[in-house]
Design an enzyme around this catalytic site. Sequence first.
Site, PDB file in Angstrom:
ATOM      1  N   ASN A   1      43.153  39.774  47.499  1.00 37.95           N
ATOM      2  CA  ASN A   1      41.947  39.453  48.578  1.00 37.95           C
ATOM      3  C   ASN A   1      41.696  38.069  49.095  1.00 37.95           C
ATOM      4  O   ASN A   1      40.588  37.826  49.813  1.00 37.95           O
ATOM      5  CB  ASN A   1      40.617  39.979  47.760  1.00 37.95           C
ATOM      6  CG  ASN A   1      40.229  38.992  46.778  1.00 37.95           C
ATOM      7  OD1 ASN A   1      40.913  38.136  46.372  1.00 37.95           O
ATOM      8  ND2 ASN A   1      39.189  39.499  46.078  1.00 37.95           N
TER       9      ASN A   1
ATOM     10  N   ASP B   1      40.280  28.181  36.183  1.00 37.65           N
ATOM     11  CA  ASP B   1      39.223  29.063  35.783  1.00 37.65           C
ATOM     12  C   ASP B   1      39.288  29.682  34.280  1.00 37.65           C
ATOM     13  O   ASP B   1      40.355  29.460  33.779  1.00 37.65           O
ATOM     14  CB  ASP B   1      39.152  30.253  36.880  1.00 37.65           C
ATOM     15  CG  ASP B   1      40.450  30.578  37.366  1.00 37.65           C
ATOM     16  OD1 ASP B   1      41.314  30.756  36.436  1.00 37.65           O
ATOM     17  OD2 ASP B   1      40.752  31.147  38.473  1.00 37.65           O
TER      18      ASP B   1
ATOM     19  N   GLU C   1      35.821  34.342  45.124  1.00 36.37           N
ATOM     20  CA  GLU C   1      36.117  35.408  45.936  1.00 36.37           C
ATOM     21  C   GLU C   1      35.841  35.438  47.322  1.00 36.37           C
ATOM     22  O   GLU C   1      35.039  34.523  47.718  1.00 36.37           O
ATOM     23  CB  GLU C   1      35.431  36.633  45.209  1.00 36.37           C
ATOM     24  CG  GLU C   1      35.582  36.776  43.688  1.00 36.37           C
ATOM     25  CD  GLU C   1      37.054  37.572  43.479  1.00 36.37           C
ATOM     26  OE1 GLU C   1      37.820  37.483  44.486  1.00 36.37           O
ATOM     27  OE2 GLU C   1      37.310  38.015  42.315  1.00 36.37           O
TER      28      GLU C   1
ATOM     29  N   HIS D   1      41.511  35.414  47.470  1.00 40.87           N
ATOM     30  CA  HIS D   1      40.807  34.232  46.642  1.00 40.87           C
ATOM     31  C   HIS D   1      41.752  33.286  46.275  1.00 40.87           C
ATOM     32  O   HIS D   1      43.010  33.581  45.752  1.00 40.87           O
ATOM     33  CB  HIS D   1      40.051  34.939  45.485  1.00 40.87           C
ATOM     34  CG  HIS D   1      40.991  35.323  44.151  1.00 40.87           C
ATOM     35  ND1 HIS D   1      40.565  36.669  43.750  1.00 40.87           N
ATOM     36  CD2 HIS D   1      41.949  34.684  43.705  1.00 40.87           C
ATOM     37  CE1 HIS D   1      41.489  36.849  42.805  1.00 40.87           C
ATOM     38  NE2 HIS D   1      42.399  35.681  42.885  1.00 40.87           N
TER      39      HIS D   1
END
EC number: 3.5.99.6
Length: 265
Positions: free
Chosen positions: A136, A67, A143, A138
């Site tokens: 979280n 990313d 996400e 990811h």
Amino acid sequence: MKILIRPDAASARTVAAHVLKRQIVKKPASVLGLATGRTMEAIYKLLVTEHRESNLDFSSVTTFNLDEYIGLDAANEQSYHYYMQEHLFSKVNVSPNSTHVPNGAASDVDAEAKNYEAAIARAGGIDLQLLGLGQNGHIGFNEPLSSLNCRTRAITLAQTTLEQNAEMFGGNPDSVPSRAITMGTATILESHMALMVVTGPAKAQIAAQMIEGPVTAAVPGSALQYHPSCLVILDEDAASALALREAIDWQMKHDPELMALMDCL
């Protein structure tokens, strides 16, 4: 999914570096999927040492990073382009033409994402994908509630991700770019092997959900349960919430691959 638990973060990173080295030695023209973050910095440092002291050869390797922040160009010190140059690319003999990070400064980020996906396909897919796990759940910047069948695309980052990454932007979550280009979950699942490294007590609960919970878009990393060849390396802190620890310990004592990895230390 195979789980390997090591006593501490340093030994977890050492095993991960060994797996990456083994891949490069076995297939010098490997296509590696790479990640960023503090855990990865230490893994890359170990690989640089292998390159300098044991002649680990990166000259035929191709890389694709997971990313990049939208709005940051390669010269920006907070960009993942810059990170990779600082921690790996400039320190080994990988060809600059063989390293790929999404262009966050592209005028058309949707086209950039499609072109990035196509470039991975042209390279023959990813042989080994290195992964971390967000607090979280990811993977990459996929996400929670991202489709488990998604491809490389632009995405809006979750508030928890902005807070987690704020340290690199002066401690202010508002300074973290709110969007990124990320390799998709489906793209990650098509890698021939996935290698996830998770360390520290802050990741214990989400690691347990990712490994033992249902496969759900609420925890994108849980999709790795579908991966045919996935190795998750945790330190004791990150493994502390696992309910199936007894079964995992049994596997570590009897699975030939896991036993060999423990012997590499």
